[in-house]
Scaffold this active site. Structure first.
Site, PDB file in Angstrom:
ATOM      1  N   GLY A   1       0.168   4.787  -8.720  1.00 57.72           N
ATOM      2  CA  GLY A   1      -0.896   5.463  -7.928  1.00 57.72           C
ATOM      3  C   GLY A   1      -0.462   6.352  -6.764  1.00 57.72           C
ATOM      4  O   GLY A   1       0.434   6.261  -6.557  1.00 57.72           O
TER       5      GLY A   1
ATOM      6  N   GLN B   1      -1.613  10.891   0.824  1.00 58.34           N
ATOM      7  CA  GLN B   1      -0.136  10.886   0.734  1.00 58.34           C
ATOM      8  C   GLN B   1       0.381  12.359   0.785  1.00 58.34           C
ATOM      9  O   GLN B   1       1.695  12.765   0.795  1.00 58.34           O
ATOM     10  CB  GLN B   1       0.444  10.127  -0.329  1.00 58.34           C
ATOM     11  CG  GLN B   1       0.035   8.474   0.001  1.00 58.34           C
ATOM     12  CD  GLN B   1       0.487   7.680  -1.004  1.00 58.34           C
ATOM     13  OE1 GLN B   1      -0.445   7.863  -2.066  1.00 58.34           O
ATOM     14  NE2 GLN B   1       1.584   7.055  -0.919  1.00 58.34           N
TER      15      GLN B   1
ATOM     16  N   CYS C   1       5.207   1.159  -1.643  1.00 60.26           N
ATOM     17  CA  CYS C   1       4.435   2.448  -1.437  1.00 60.26           C
ATOM     18  C   CYS C   1       5.181   3.686  -1.581  1.00 60.26           C
ATOM     19  O   CYS C   1       6.394   3.515  -0.617  1.00 60.26           O
ATOM     20  CB  CYS C   1       3.741   2.253  -0.400  1.00 60.26           C
ATOM     21  SG  CYS C   1       2.742   3.892   0.208  1.00 60.26           S
ATOM     22  N   LEU C   2       4.702   4.996  -2.039  1.00 57.26           N
ATOM     23  CA  LEU C   2       5.829   5.896  -2.012  1.00 57.26           C
ATOM     24  C   LEU C   2       5.973   6.515  -1.189  1.00 57.26           C
ATOM     25  O   LEU C   2       7.034   7.174  -0.346  1.00 57.26           O
ATOM     26  CB  LEU C   2       5.004   6.879  -3.110  1.00 57.26           C
ATOM     27  CG  LEU C   2       5.044   6.607  -4.519  1.00 57.26           C
ATOM     28  CD1 LEU C   2       4.346   7.487  -5.334  1.00 57.26           C
ATOM     29  CD2 LEU C   2       6.551   6.448  -5.097  1.00 57.26           C
TER      30      LEU C   2
ATOM     31  N   HIS D   1      -5.225  -0.488  -2.716  1.00 61.16           N
ATOM     32  CA  HIS D   1      -3.965   0.267  -1.733  1.00 61.16           C
ATOM     33  C   HIS D   1      -4.287   1.648  -1.739  1.00 61.16           C
ATOM     34  O   HIS D   1      -3.998   2.279  -0.678  1.00 61.16           O
ATOM     35  CB  HIS D   1      -2.851   0.009  -2.863  1.00 61.16           C
ATOM     36  CG  HIS D   1      -1.556   0.605  -2.216  1.00 61.16           C
ATOM     37  ND1 HIS D   1      -0.388  -0.054  -1.860  1.00 61.16           N
ATOM     38  CD2 HIS D   1      -1.476   1.848  -2.004  1.00 61.16           C
ATOM     39  CE1 HIS D   1       0.493   0.775  -1.392  1.00 61.16           C
ATOM     40  NE2 HIS D   1      -0.050   1.936  -1.545  1.00 61.16           N
ATOM     41  N   GLU D   2      -4.964   2.411  -2.747  1.00 65.58           N
ATOM     42  CA  GLU D   2      -5.211   3.820  -2.692  1.00 65.58           C
ATOM     43  C   GLU D   2      -6.213   4.004  -1.897  1.00 65.58           C
ATOM     44  O   GLU D   2      -6.271   5.068  -0.973  1.00 65.58           O
ATOM     45  CB  GLU D   2      -5.349   4.441  -3.936  1.00 65.58           C
ATOM     46  CG  GLU D   2      -4.113   4.144  -5.041  1.00 65.58           C
ATOM     47  CD  GLU D   2      -2.884   4.480  -4.548  1.00 65.58           C
ATOM     48  OE1 GLU D   2      -2.725   5.297  -3.461  1.00 65.58           O
ATOM     49  OE2 GLU D   2      -1.993   4.043  -5.210  1.00 65.58           O
TER      50      GLU D   2
ATOM     51  N   HIS E   1      -5.237   4.050   1.747  1.00 60.99           N
ATOM     52  CA  HIS E   1      -4.464   5.377   2.187  1.00 60.99           C
ATOM     53  C   HIS E   1      -5.763   6.158   2.690  1.00 60.99           C
ATOM     54  O   HIS E   1      -5.373   6.919   3.708  1.00 60.99           O
ATOM     55  CB  HIS E   1      -3.943   5.797   1.083  1.00 60.99           C
ATOM     56  CG  HIS E   1      -2.505   5.551   0.806  1.00 60.99           C
ATOM     57  ND1 HIS E   1      -1.663   5.524   2.033  1.00 60.99           N
ATOM     58  CD2 HIS E   1      -1.823   4.942  -0.264  1.00 60.99           C
ATOM     59  CE1 HIS E   1      -0.297   4.876   1.290  1.00 60.99           C
ATOM     60  NE2 HIS E   1      -0.498   4.784   0.213  1.00 60.99           N
TER      61      HIS E   1
END
Ligand code: GNR
Ligand code: NI
Length: 174
Positions: free
Chosen positions: A46, A51, A91-92, A133-134, A137
């Site tokens: 994702g 991000q 997480c990236l 999760h997204e 963000h």
């Protein structure tokens, strides 16, 4: 197509709250394509616009093993949630750290698709976890916010140290 740069914790830009997408046009579709390329290349399941330093309510996800189930959600809103799912999340924007987080196991979401059409869909399991999760963000929230202050501090120190080292290496290579 272009690969985008992913911001890393504790960058303050990850704390901005994204605002609604106003118009679903070719410029936005290009951003969606670039976000998919960046996500698949990372690799990740994702990616939220926040991000990549675009503070608009847009996310992409693909939790399939064949990478053949791409979802792009514009202005997503969770209408209903149910059940509990505990997942070891990564997480990236928090590279190298994985911790268990508790989220809803089923969510009903309303969003616009890449053509600007209004869609309602039910997500379960890992896709439900990923979408939550997204959306976090987009609200300036990270999975580390669910951990203890001590764990978050440890992760912050490690990442700041890594980021300084990379800066140093890059300057030395000039
Ligand atoms: O690649 C990712 N894996 C992941 C695993 C468990 C729960 C959430 C995620 S999302 C993450 C990519 C990312 O950072 N998205 O914002
Ligand atoms: Ni993330």
């Amino acid at each position: 197509m272009a690969k985008l740069t992913i911001l890393e914790f504790p960058d303050p830009r990850l704390r901005r709250r994204a605002t609604d997408v106003e118009s679903v046009d070719d410029t936005l579709r290009q951003l969606i394509d670039d976000m998919f390329e960046t996500m698949y290349d990372a690799p990740g399941i994702g990616l939220a616009a926040t991000q990549v330093d675009v503070h608009r309510r847009l996310l992409v996800a693909d939790v399939s093993s064949e990478k053949d189930d791409p979802w792009a959600l514009i202005n997503p809103v969770i209408l209903e949630r149910d059940g509990v799912e505990v997942t070891e999340e990564g997480c990236l924007s928090v590279p190298g750290f994985y911790e268990e987080v508790e989220r809803s196991g089923h969510i009903q979401v309303r969003f616009l698709d890449r053509e600007g059409a209004e869609v309602e869909a039910e997500f379960t399991g890992l896709l439900a976890v990923c979408v939550q999760h997204e959306i976090d963000h987009l609200d300036g929230k990270l999975f580390v916010d669910y951990l203890s202050e001590a764990k978050r501090q440890r992760i912050r120190r490690r990442l700041v140290k890594d980021q300084r080292q990379r800066q140093h290496d890059a300057a030395a290579a000039l």
